[in-house]
Motif scaffolding. Sequence first.
Motif, PDB file in Angstrom:
ATOM      1  N   THR A 151     -11.937 -13.477 -34.210  1.00  0.00           N
ATOM      2  CA  THR A 151     -11.333 -12.334 -34.904  1.00  0.00           C
ATOM      3  C   THR A 151     -11.900 -11.017 -34.371  1.00  0.00           C
ATOM      4  O   THR A 151     -11.158 -10.053 -34.151  1.00  0.00           O
ATOM      5  CB  THR A 151     -11.558 -12.446 -36.421  1.00  0.00           C
ATOM      6  N   ALA A 152     -13.236 -11.004 -34.153  1.00  0.00           N
ATOM      7  CA  ALA A 152     -13.853  -9.773 -33.648  1.00  0.00           C
ATOM      8  C   ALA A 152     -13.253  -9.418 -32.282  1.00  0.00           C
ATOM      9  O   ALA A 152     -12.979  -8.242 -31.995  1.00  0.00           O
ATOM     10  CB  ALA A 152     -15.361  -9.955 -33.549  1.00  0.00           C
ATOM     11  N   GLY A 153     -13.034 -10.435 -31.443  1.00  0.00           N
ATOM     12  CA  GLY A 153     -12.430 -10.207 -30.130  1.00  0.00           C
ATOM     13  C   GLY A 153     -11.064  -9.565 -30.272  1.00  0.00           C
ATOM     14  O   GLY A 153     -10.728  -8.591 -29.574  1.00  0.00           O
ATOM     15  N   THR A 157      -9.486  -5.831 -29.442  1.00  0.00           N
ATOM     16  CA  THR A 157      -8.239  -5.692 -28.683  1.00  0.00           C
ATOM     17  C   THR A 157      -7.305  -4.717 -29.389  1.00  0.00           C
ATOM     18  O   THR A 157      -6.745  -3.798 -28.786  1.00  0.00           O
ATOM     19  CB  THR A 157      -7.543  -7.076 -28.580  1.00  0.00           C
ATOM     20  N   LEU A 158      -7.149  -4.928 -30.699  1.00  0.00           N
ATOM     21  CA  LEU A 158      -6.269  -4.066 -31.502  1.00  0.00           C
ATOM     22  C   LEU A 158      -6.746  -2.621 -31.449  1.00  0.00           C
ATOM     23  O   LEU A 158      -5.951  -1.688 -31.279  1.00  0.00           O
ATOM     24  CB  LEU A 158      -6.290  -4.503 -32.962  1.00  0.00           C
ATOM     25  N   ALA A 159      -8.071  -2.466 -31.612  1.00  0.00           N
ATOM     26  CA  ALA A 159      -8.631  -1.110 -31.651  1.00  0.00           C
ATOM     27  C   ALA A 159      -8.360  -0.394 -30.328  1.00  0.00           C
ATOM     28  O   ALA A 159      -8.139   0.821 -30.302  1.00  0.00           O
ATOM     29  CB  ALA A 159     -10.117  -1.174 -31.956  1.00  0.00           C
ATOM     30  N   ALA A 160      -8.383  -1.161 -29.225  1.00  0.00           N
ATOM     31  CA  ALA A 160      -8.145  -0.546 -27.918  1.00  0.00           C
ATOM     32  C   ALA A 160      -6.705  -0.068 -27.787  1.00  0.00           C
ATOM     33  O   ALA A 160      -6.423   0.910 -27.121  1.00  0.00           O
ATOM     34  CB  ALA A 160      -8.470  -1.562 -26.819  1.00  0.00           C
ATOM     35  N   ILE A 161      -5.774  -0.775 -28.459  1.00  0.00           N
ATOM     36  CA  ILE A 161      -4.357  -0.424 -28.312  1.00  0.00           C
ATOM     37  C   ILE A 161      -3.888   0.535 -29.412  1.00  0.00           C
ATOM     38  O   ILE A 161      -3.228   1.525 -29.157  1.00  0.00           O
ATOM     39  CB  ILE A 161      -3.488  -1.705 -28.299  1.00  0.00           C
ATOM     40  N   LEU A 167      -7.409  -0.521 -38.140  1.00  0.00           N
ATOM     41  CA  LEU A 167      -8.051  -0.193 -39.418  1.00  0.00           C
ATOM     42  C   LEU A 167      -7.206  -0.687 -40.592  1.00  0.00           C
ATOM     43  O   LEU A 167      -7.728  -1.274 -41.555  1.00  0.00           O
ATOM     44  CB  LEU A 167      -8.248   1.322 -39.501  1.00  0.00           C
ATOM     45  N   LEU A 168      -5.898  -0.489 -40.460  1.00  0.00           N
ATOM     46  CA  LEU A 168      -4.984  -0.920 -41.539  1.00  0.00           C
ATOM     47  C   LEU A 168      -5.051  -2.433 -41.756  1.00  0.00           C
ATOM     48  O   LEU A 168      -5.115  -2.932 -42.879  1.00  0.00           O
ATOM     49  CB  LEU A 168      -3.542  -0.535 -41.192  1.00  0.00           C
ATOM     50  N   VAL A 169      -5.024  -3.160 -40.616  1.00  0.00           N
ATOM     51  CA  VAL A 169      -5.078  -4.634 -40.705  1.00  0.00           C
ATOM     52  C   VAL A 169      -6.378  -5.059 -41.403  1.00  0.00           C
ATOM     53  O   VAL A 169      -6.391  -5.934 -42.272  1.00  0.00           O
ATOM     54  CB  VAL A 169      -4.972  -5.273 -39.297  1.00  0.00           C
ATOM     55  N   LEU A 170      -7.480  -4.394 -41.032  1.00  0.00           N
ATOM     56  CA  LEU A 170      -8.771  -4.746 -41.650  1.00  0.00           C
ATOM     57  C   LEU A 170      -8.763  -4.415 -43.140  1.00  0.00           C
ATOM     58  O   LEU A 170      -9.229  -5.208 -43.967  1.00  0.00           O
ATOM     59  CB  LEU A 170      -9.911  -4.002 -40.956  1.00  0.00           C
ATOM     60  N   LEU A 171      -8.225  -3.246 -43.494  1.00  0.00           N
ATOM     61  CA  LEU A 171      -8.183  -2.854 -44.917  1.00  0.00           C
ATOM     62  C   LEU A 171      -7.333  -3.824 -45.726  1.00  0.00           C
ATOM     63  O   LEU A 171      -7.685  -4.203 -46.846  1.00  0.00           O
ATOM     64  CB  LEU A 171      -7.628  -1.433 -45.055  1.00  0.00           C
ATOM     65  N   ALA A 172      -6.205  -4.243 -45.105  1.00  0.00           N
ATOM     66  CA  ALA A 172      -5.304  -5.152 -45.825  1.00  0.00           C
ATOM     67  C   ALA A 172      -5.962  -6.505 -46.093  1.00  0.00           C
ATOM     68  O   ALA A 172      -5.524  -7.271 -46.955  1.00  0.00           O
ATOM     69  CB  ALA A 172      -4.017  -5.353 -45.040  1.00  0.00           C
ATOM     70  N   SER A 173      -7.042  -6.797 -45.321  1.00  0.00           N
ATOM     71  CA  SER A 173      -7.678  -8.103 -45.512  1.00  0.00           C
ATOM     72  C   SER A 173      -8.700  -8.087 -46.652  1.00  0.00           C
ATOM     73  O   SER A 173      -9.143  -9.145 -47.085  1.00  0.00           O
ATOM     74  CB  SER A 173      -8.347  -8.541 -44.221  1.00  0.00           C
ATOM     75  N   VAL A 174      -9.061  -6.899 -47.135  1.00  0.00           N
ATOM     76  CA  VAL A 174     -10.058  -6.827 -48.224  1.00  0.00           C
ATOM     77  C   VAL A 174      -9.572  -7.580 -49.471  1.00  0.00           C
ATOM     78  O   VAL A 174     -10.310  -8.415 -50.022  1.00  0.00           O
ATOM     79  CB  VAL A 174     -10.435  -5.364 -48.531  1.00  0.00           C
ATOM     80  N   PRO A 175      -8.315  -7.336 -49.937  1.00  0.00           N
ATOM     81  CA  PRO A 175      -7.860  -8.095 -51.114  1.00  0.00           C
ATOM     82  C   PRO A 175      -7.842  -9.614 -50.874  1.00  0.00           C
ATOM     83  O   PRO A 175      -8.120 -10.390 -51.776  1.00  0.00           O
ATOM     84  CB  PRO A 175      -6.444  -7.588 -51.366  1.00  0.00           C
ATOM     85  N   VAL A 291      -2.534  -8.955 -33.850  1.00  0.00           N
ATOM     86  CA  VAL A 291      -2.311  -8.749 -35.293  1.00  0.00           C
ATOM     87  C   VAL A 291      -2.267 -10.110 -36.010  1.00  0.00           C
ATOM     88  O   VAL A 291      -2.930 -10.335 -37.015  1.00  0.00           O
ATOM     89  CB  VAL A 291      -1.000  -7.967 -35.551  1.00  0.00           C
ATOM     90  N   ALA A 292      -1.484 -11.043 -35.412  1.00  0.00           N
ATOM     91  CA  ALA A 292      -1.372 -12.363 -36.035  1.00  0.00           C
ATOM     92  C   ALA A 292      -2.734 -13.046 -36.073  1.00  0.00           C
ATOM     93  O   ALA A 292      -3.127 -13.649 -37.083  1.00  0.00           O
ATOM     94  CB  ALA A 292      -0.369 -13.213 -35.275  1.00  0.00           C
ATOM     95  N   ALA A 293      -3.489 -12.942 -34.960  1.00  0.00           N
ATOM     96  CA  ALA A 293      -4.778 -13.630 -34.885  1.00  0.00           C
ATOM     97  C   ALA A 293      -5.782 -13.031 -35.870  1.00  0.00           C
ATOM     98  O   ALA A 293      -6.535 -13.759 -36.529  1.00  0.00           O
ATOM     99  CB  ALA A 293      -5.326 -13.561 -33.475  1.00  0.00           C
ATOM    100  N   VAL A 294      -5.788 -11.687 -35.984  1.00  0.00           N
ATOM    101  CA  VAL A 294      -6.757 -11.064 -36.898  1.00  0.00           C
ATOM    102  C   VAL A 294      -6.426 -11.451 -38.341  1.00  0.00           C
ATOM    103  O   VAL A 294      -7.311 -11.842 -39.114  1.00  0.00           O
ATOM    104  CB  VAL A 294      -6.769  -9.529 -36.724  1.00  0.00           C
TER     105      VAL A 294
END
Length: 602
Positions: A151-153, A157-161, A167-175, A291-294
Amino acid sequence: MRRRPAALRAVLGLAVRTAPAALLGCLLSAAAVAVVPVAAAWLMRTVLDALTAPATPGAGLLLPVAGLVATGVGAAVLPHVEQLVRGELARRIAVEAQDRLYAAVNSWVGLARFEDPARLDRLRLAQSCGQEAPPQIVLGAVGLLRTALTTAGFVATLAAIGPVLALLVLLASVPVLATEFRLSRAWVGTALRITPYERREMFYGQLLGDVQAAKELRLFGLGSHFRARMRADRAVVDAANRRTEQRAALLQGAPALVSAAVSAAGLVWAVRAAARGELTVGDVSVFVAAVAAVQGGIGTAAALAALAQQKLALFGQYLDVLAEPVDLPALAPVRPAPPLRQGLELRDVWFRYSDRHDWVLRGVSLTLPAGRSLALVGDNGAGKSTLVKLLLRYYDPTRGTVLWDGTDIRHFEPEELRERISAVFQDFMRYDLTAAENIALGDVRAADPDRVRRAAAEAGADGLLASLPQGGDTMLGRAFLQDPDHPEEGVELSGGQWQRVALARAMMRRSPDLLILDEPTAGLDPAAEYEVQELLRRHRHGRTSLMISHRLGTAREADLIAVLREGTVTEHGTHEELIAADGTYAGLFHRQAEGYTAGSTR
Ligand SMILES: Nc1ncnc2c1ncn2[C@@H]1O[C@H](COP(=O)(O)OP(=O)(O)OP(=O)(O)O)[C@@H](O)[C@H]1O
């Protein structure tokens, strides 16, 4: 219940100590499995970009394609390697954890813990999670590590693109994470609530499959009754599980919707950016995969972490069983249990099984001089077997003392005391083992065929052994085959024959200082009873023995007789003295004697 960090340390410590190589192999293979998809996504991006490069399409493809092939091979092979190492690690941890649990249970000195329902519930949980939970937690932690790496990898990747989307994907994973942890607590609560029902369900299941119970179940038509009770308990368990599952479905729905919305928004953004020429085709492909992998990785990690937390909470029950203090500690100063020279004495012994129970023994004072035999007689429920249990230190007196040559037996280590005593219990065990093994269990450390033969002869079981199809090697009971390669069936013995085997087992202990016989001839026919009595008389001669018998013809053979009534000794003396005193014993003795005479003259 223990705190989870302590439980985690205990589990990891167990893994490191019992299977360090397998643990290392597991970590390395997990890391390799984790890296493969990230590498594959980046290589694919390079390949796609090379193919669609406007200037030199298809140039420089060799290395990334070779890399892609390598990741394909890795993706095919590595999970199997990981599976193998995980299996080995899980087995080793499970064996060790189970062995430790039974070592702890075996260290319970007395019987009270086996009669405490709350403790038995905890033991049942410890048994089920003791074997499953440690490997699940360790493998869960390794899986978590693997998922976190992958996931970190992909997050990188996402952050680079698209950093905002990352950030949104990470925030959405908090719930998602919060929900999984909440649910894991709910599952622990459910497991604790359903254990008593599951234990009873198991009890009914055992009854329904037990040959001993089968007779009454068929006679009284109890099969459907117990099946109905079993189903009722199962219904409670299922209802509790269903409620938690429904709650899980409700709670997990909303975070899943948020994740889906974020990934849809991400896709729209990436396609539009590509149309504007801000992203390449390779970027879009790696972005969609990332996105799918994260999201998948965070979901998996949350589920793994929640499961580990749940298992850790249940594993706390296992650790609690392991950490229980000694139930009947020896009193200081601890002394070696010496050979019995003077005798045994119960001094004003009061006993009840717990505060909720009535008194069973009410101030029993009794002496048994060394080298003499004592018969304990009395009505059903008078407390005779209970008194024996105190002599063996299965329980401590609630008040008063049991003295061995004047020393309170609580000053001895219970194992040492028990090594000096041999006994045949009223409810002796019938082991589904060979006849010789059944006898040898009386002294496994020193058992040899000669000794077994001697013990059998002393108990009058030598004829029985000789009559069995394979002699002492005959399997007793019909639960197991003799040996899978020679599938002869075991032999079922009669009640009296089993009793002789149990007596022979007691005779394995060479020269015990005290021999306890609780109704040793109850199941024997008159001729066998006479024969065994003769053998016992010879065996008892000059030894200290205590015998419980409802047959006063047997009791009169003892040097001394004590009558126990409602927890107190009401009469004590020789047969002649008690007959002369003309009390309860004399009355009972004459009545039994008349019964025999009346029977013989009828
Ligand atoms: N494990 C136990 N927990 C609670 N009560 C018990 C337990 N074992 C026995 N009792 C109770 O203690 C009393 C004495 O039982 P015990 O077995 O000592 O009697 P006994 O004299 O040996 O009887 P019997 O002649 O029927 O074998 C009985 O009322 C019984 O219900």
